[in-house]
Design a protein around this motif. Structure first.
Motif, PDB file in Angstrom:
ATOM      1  N   GLN A 263       0.821  -1.205   0.000  1.00 14.02           N
ATOM      2  CA  GLN A 263       0.000   0.000   0.000  1.00 14.02           C
ATOM      3  C   GLN A 263       0.856   1.257   0.000  1.00 14.02           C
ATOM      4  OE1 GLN A 263      -3.587   0.137  -0.116  1.00 14.02           O
ATOM      5  NE2 GLN A 263      -2.937   2.184  -0.722  1.00 14.02           N
ATOM      6  N   ALA A 264       1.950   1.224   0.743  1.00 12.43           N
ATOM      7  CA  ALA A 264       2.841   2.388   0.781  1.00 12.43           C
ATOM      8  C   ALA A 264       3.404   2.674  -0.608  1.00 12.43           C
ATOM      9  CB  ALA A 264       3.966   2.148   1.779  1.00 12.43           C
ATOM     10  N   VAL A 265       3.863   1.631  -1.294  1.00 13.98           N
ATOM     11  CA  VAL A 265       4.380   1.816  -2.654  1.00 13.98           C
ATOM     12  C   VAL A 265       3.271   2.289  -3.586  1.00 13.98           C
ATOM     13  CG1 VAL A 265       5.458   0.671  -4.621  1.00 13.98           C
ATOM     14  CG2 VAL A 265       6.205   0.120  -2.309  1.00 13.98           C
ATOM     15  N   ASP A 266       2.088   1.704  -3.443  1.00 13.70           N
ATOM     16  CA  ASP A 266       0.956   2.096  -4.281  1.00 13.70           C
ATOM     17  C   ASP A 266       0.623   3.568  -4.101  1.00 13.70           C
ATOM     18  OD1 ASP A 266      -0.648   0.666  -6.204  1.00 13.70           O
ATOM     19  OD2 ASP A 266      -2.395   1.117  -4.965  1.00 13.70           O
ATOM     20  N   ASP A 267       0.744   4.050  -2.870  1.00 15.78           N
ATOM     21  CA  ASP A 267       0.455   5.461  -2.604  1.00 15.78           C
ATOM     22  C   ASP A 267       1.501   6.377  -3.226  1.00 15.78           C
ATOM     23  OD1 ASP A 267      -1.794   4.725  -1.243  1.00 15.78           O
ATOM     24  OD2 ASP A 267      -1.023   5.178   0.756  1.00 15.78           O
ATOM     25  N   ILE A 268       2.746   5.933  -3.268  1.00 16.87           N
ATOM     26  CA  ILE A 268       3.775   6.708  -3.960  1.00 16.87           C
ATOM     27  C   ILE A 268       3.446   6.787  -5.445  1.00 16.87           C
ATOM     28  CG2 ILE A 268       6.201   6.713  -4.686  1.00 16.87           C
ATOM     29  CD1 ILE A 268       6.917   5.610  -1.937  1.00 16.87           C
ATOM     30  N   LEU A 269       3.075   5.632  -6.025  1.00 19.40           N
ATOM     31  CA  LEU A 269       2.740   5.602  -7.448  1.00 19.40           C
ATOM     32  C   LEU A 269       1.489   6.418  -7.739  1.00 19.40           C
ATOM     33  CD1 LEU A 269       3.395   1.818  -8.192  1.00 19.40           C
ATOM     34  CD2 LEU A 269       4.864   3.758  -8.744  1.00 19.40           C
ATOM     35  N   GLY A 270       0.581   6.504  -6.761  1.00 19.70           N
ATOM     36  CA  GLY A 270      -0.647   7.272  -6.958  1.00 19.70           C
ATOM     37  C   GLY A 270      -0.409   8.759  -7.095  1.00 19.70           C
ATOM     38  N   ILE A 271       0.756   9.223  -6.661  1.00 22.96           N
ATOM     39  CA  ILE A 271       1.104  10.646  -6.808  1.00 22.96           C
ATOM     40  C   ILE A 271       2.169  10.835  -7.878  1.00 22.96           C
ATOM     41  CG2 ILE A 271       2.061  12.681  -5.648  1.00 22.96           C
ATOM     42  CD1 ILE A 271       0.903  11.678  -3.040  1.00 22.96           C
ATOM     43  N   TRP A 272       3.230  10.036  -7.809  1.00 20.22           N
ATOM     44  CA  TRP A 272       4.378  10.271  -8.694  1.00 20.22           C
ATOM     45  C   TRP A 272       4.573   9.190  -9.761  1.00 20.22           C
ATOM     46  CZ3 TRP A 272       4.982  10.849  -3.256  1.00 20.22           C
ATOM     47  CH2 TRP A 272       5.102  12.169  -2.823  1.00 20.22           C
ATOM     48  N   GLY A 273       3.661   8.240  -9.853  1.00 22.04           N
ATOM     49  CA  GLY A 273       3.832   7.136 -10.788  1.00 22.04           C
ATOM     50  C   GLY A 273       3.689   7.557 -12.243  1.00 22.04           C
ATOM     51  N   ASP A 274       4.300   6.772 -13.121  1.00 25.70           N
ATOM     52  CA  ASP A 274       4.216   6.990 -14.562  1.00 25.70           C
ATOM     53  C   ASP A 274       2.835   6.541 -15.049  1.00 25.70           C
ATOM     54  OD1 ASP A 274       4.405   7.025 -17.294  1.00 25.70           O
ATOM     55  OD2 ASP A 274       6.194   5.770 -17.420  1.00 25.70           O
ATOM     56  N   PRO A 275       2.040   7.423 -15.643  1.00 24.70           N
ATOM     57  CA  PRO A 275       0.690   7.048 -16.087  1.00 24.70           C
ATOM     58  C   PRO A 275       0.679   5.864 -17.047  1.00 24.70           C
ATOM     59  CG  PRO A 275       0.965   9.429 -16.162  1.00 24.70           C
ATOM     60  CD  PRO A 275       2.320   8.846 -15.883  1.00 24.70           C
ATOM     61  N   THR A 276       1.743   5.697 -17.841  1.00 24.18           N
ATOM     62  CA  THR A 276       1.774   4.566 -18.770  1.00 24.18           C
ATOM     63  C   THR A 276       1.908   3.238 -18.028  1.00 24.18           C
ATOM     64  OG1 THR A 276       4.190   4.718 -19.032  1.00 24.18           O
ATOM     65  CG2 THR A 276       2.813   5.972 -20.575  1.00 24.18           C
ATOM     66  N   ALA A 277       2.414   3.291 -16.803  1.00 23.08           N
ATOM     67  CA  ALA A 277       2.555   2.074 -16.001  1.00 23.08           C
ATOM     68  C   ALA A 277       1.375   1.888 -15.050  1.00 23.08           C
ATOM     69  CB  ALA A 277       3.856   2.113 -15.198  1.00 23.08           C
ATOM     70  N   THR A 278       0.893   3.000 -14.461  1.00 23.17           N
ATOM     71  CA  THR A 278      -0.188   2.895 -13.482  1.00 23.17           C
ATOM     72  C   THR A 278      -1.562   2.871 -14.121  1.00 23.17           C
ATOM     73  OG1 THR A 278      -0.398   5.303 -13.214  1.00 23.17           O
ATOM     74  CG2 THR A 278       1.210   4.166 -11.807  1.00 23.17           C
ATOM     75  N   GLY A 279      -1.671   3.392 -15.347  1.00 21.30           N
ATOM     76  CA  GLY A 279      -2.974   3.470 -16.000  1.00 21.30           C
ATOM     77  C   GLY A 279      -3.833   4.599 -15.474  1.00 21.30           C
ATOM     78  N   LYS A 280      -3.250   5.463 -14.643  1.00 23.91           N
ATOM     79  CA  LYS A 280      -3.995   6.591 -14.072  1.00 23.91           C
ATOM     80  C   LYS A 280      -3.250   7.887 -14.372  1.00 23.91           C
ATOM     81  CE  LYS A 280      -5.911   3.891 -10.247  1.00 23.91           C
ATOM     82  NZ  LYS A 280      -6.083   3.804  -8.784  1.00 23.91           N
ATOM     83  N   PRO A 281      -3.974   9.029 -14.362  1.00 24.80           N
ATOM     84  CA  PRO A 281      -3.306  10.302 -14.629  1.00 24.80           C
ATOM     85  C   PRO A 281      -2.245  10.601 -13.577  1.00 24.80           C
ATOM     86  CG  PRO A 281      -5.697  10.535 -14.708  1.00 24.80           C
ATOM     87  CD  PRO A 281      -5.416   9.188 -14.134  1.00 24.80           C
ATOM     88  N   VAL A 282      -1.242  11.370 -13.958  1.00 23.01           N
ATOM     89  CA  VAL A 282      -0.220  11.777 -13.005  1.00 23.01           C
ATOM     90  C   VAL A 282      -0.876  12.570 -11.880  1.00 23.01           C
ATOM     91  CG1 VAL A 282       0.348  13.931 -14.213  1.00 23.01           C
ATOM     92  CG2 VAL A 282       2.079  12.812 -12.775  1.00 23.01           C
ATOM     93  N   HIS A 283      -0.393  12.363 -10.659  1.00 23.83           N
ATOM     94  CA  HIS A 283      -0.931  13.014  -9.463  1.00 23.83           C
ATOM     95  C   HIS A 283      -2.397  12.660  -9.228  1.00 23.83           C
ATOM     96  CE1 HIS A 283       2.168  16.223 -10.821  1.00 23.83           C
ATOM     97  NE2 HIS A 283       2.756  15.380  -9.979  1.00 23.83           N
ATOM     98  N   ALA A 284      -2.811  11.453  -9.643  1.00 23.47           N
ATOM     99  CA  ALA A 284      -4.218  11.066  -9.582  1.00 23.47           C
ATOM    100  C   ALA A 284      -4.782  11.163  -8.165  1.00 23.47           C
ATOM    101  CB  ALA A 284      -4.392   9.650 -10.122  1.00 23.47           C
ATOM    102  N   ASP A 285      -4.048  10.668  -7.169  1.00 25.09           N
ATOM    103  CA  ASP A 285      -4.573  10.682  -5.805  1.00 25.09           C
ATOM    104  C   ASP A 285      -4.740  12.097  -5.265  1.00 25.09           C
ATOM    105  OD1 ASP A 285      -4.717   7.966  -5.829  1.00 25.09           O
ATOM    106  OD2 ASP A 285      -3.083   7.601  -4.424  1.00 25.09           O
ATOM    107  N   LEU A 286      -3.829  12.999  -5.632  1.00 26.55           N
ATOM    108  CA  LEU A 286      -3.956  14.384  -5.183  1.00 26.55           C
ATOM    109  C   LEU A 286      -5.154  15.065  -5.847  1.00 26.55           C
ATOM    110  CD1 LEU A 286      -0.249  15.627  -5.146  1.00 26.55           C
ATOM    111  CD2 LEU A 286      -1.690  15.042  -3.194  1.00 26.55           C
TER     112      LEU A 286
END
Length: 380
Positions: A263-286
């Motif tokens: 979950q901790a890693v997922d939360d990092i990706l939810g803000i700073w993750g690459d959209p092509t890898a996460t499938g979500k917009p950049v900064h999606a959680d924010l």
């Protein structure tokens, strides 16, 4: 005792420590070592998926044709028209792998745990269908979420069908350990619902002052929502493999710590993750105003950057792209990103410690360690 040694983290985990600036990191691994670890983990996941897949297909095949079609889409087996899709975005099958490895780690055949693997995979898919609706997430694994493709009501129904089939698949397993396995799964389901309830309630709580969400409260929620099912997967493998209660408890605890790290890693990706890898917009959680590890750790630390981030989040204004980028920079400056990396590594270490407390078969314990590290060795 387990075949895992208490001496040092695997190479790839040490590289994560180094990139995170955490204690224990001394050097970044070579590309060949990292690729070798990834290949081992991929082969392990493939082996477990191949063993579980026939039973999983059979379980989904028992559903009503319409809910079965939605389930097949959610699992990445078909497109929205119900046409088989060999290139679909099937999940990695982490939970089913943990179930099989849980059985093998206690000296049983992995096949003994297949009913448990099917159950946790169906529960996981059910939770994703419902979570996407509650969170209004329109994309899952780089495809439209089930509720976007079929509608909200049908997606809820498909989730309900998956949950019912998960319990039925496990309950119909012959043998003296079935009752204990079903009880464990049902207890986990209660915990999952509690975690999701807390997660939804966090959205209504303020960013600061009385009632604000503390990092420890978030950690407790994440253990229930994410860690419980990973722990259940390992525990079901151990139960169906005939392990004593003490070993089952140790494996369940290891999975829960692994879930917190994940979950901790997922939360990092939810803000700073690459959209092509996460499938979500950049900064999606924010953008969605989610209270996650990095933000809560940053706000708890205080300082000018934390106060500015808190003011922006609490303003009630829409978090657009430019504002989200600014808040992400403030959260990082306030220590949220590094603190969350440290938390992930602490939880990974705790998961390994729990494994060492159980009398596990050497080879299976090593495979568990490979899988544990692989789950954190993402772009973070």
């Amino acid at each position: 005792m387990s075949g895992l040694q208490a001496s040092a983290l695997p190479t790839s985990a040490r590289s994560l420590c180094a990139r995170a600036g955490a204690p224990g990191g001394t050097a970044v691994t070579s590309a060949s070592a990292t690729l070798g670890h990834e290949a081992s983990a991929a082969a392990l996941l493939d082996r477990c998926r191949d063993r579980v897949r026939p039973a999983l297909v059979e379980a989904v095949g028992r559903l009503h044709p319409w809910t079965g079609e939605m389930a097949a889409y959610a699992l990445g087996w078909a497109d929205p028209a119900g046409t088989p899709d060999p290139g679909g975005s099937e999940g990695k099958g982490v939970r089913q792998a943990l179930a099989l490895l849980g059985a093998e780690a206690v000296g049983a055949d992995g096949g003994d745990a297949v009913p448990g693997a099917v159950a946790v995979e169906l529960v996981h898919t059910f939770s994703l269908l419902h979570d996407d609706i509650m969170d209004a997430d329109a994309v899952r694994r780089q495809r439209p979420a089930v509720w976007k493709s079929y509608g909200t009501g049908p997606a809820v129904l498909a989730g309900d069908a998956l949950l019912a089939q998960a319990v039925a698949s496990l309950a119909e397993t012959p043998g003296p350990r079935t009752a204990a396995a079903v009880r464990h799964l049902c207890g986990t389901l209660t915990t999952l619902v509690s975690g999701q309830a807390e997660d939804l309630r966090f959205e209504e709580r303020p960013w600061s002052g009385p009632g604000a969400v503390e990092p420890d409260q978030y950690r407790s929620m994440a253990e229930d929502k994410t860690g419980a099912l990973l722990g259940c997967a390992l525990a079901l493998g151990a139960i169906l493999g005939g392990a004593p209660d003490r070993t089952v408890t140790a494996l369940d605890r290891a999975g829960r710590h692994l879930g917190l790290a994940f979950q901790a890693v997922d939360d990092i990706l939810g803000i700073w993750g690459d959209p092509t890898a996460t499938g979500k917009p950049v900064h999606a959680d924010l953008r969605q105003g989610k209270k996650t590890y990095p933000v809560l750790i940053a706000l708890a630390g205080g300082g000018r950057a934390a106060r500015e981030a808190e003011a922006l989040l609490a303003s009630g204004r829409r978090i657009d792209g430019e504002t989200a980028e600014h808040v992400a920079a403030l959260v990082e400056r306030a220590g949220g990103r590094t603190g969350t990396r440290d938390e992930a590594l602490r939880q990974l270490d705790a998961a390994r410690h729990a494994l060492r407390e159980a009398p596990l078969k050497h080879s299976a314990a090593e495979e568990l360690d490979v899988l544990f590290t692989h789950l954190l060795d993402r772009t973070w």
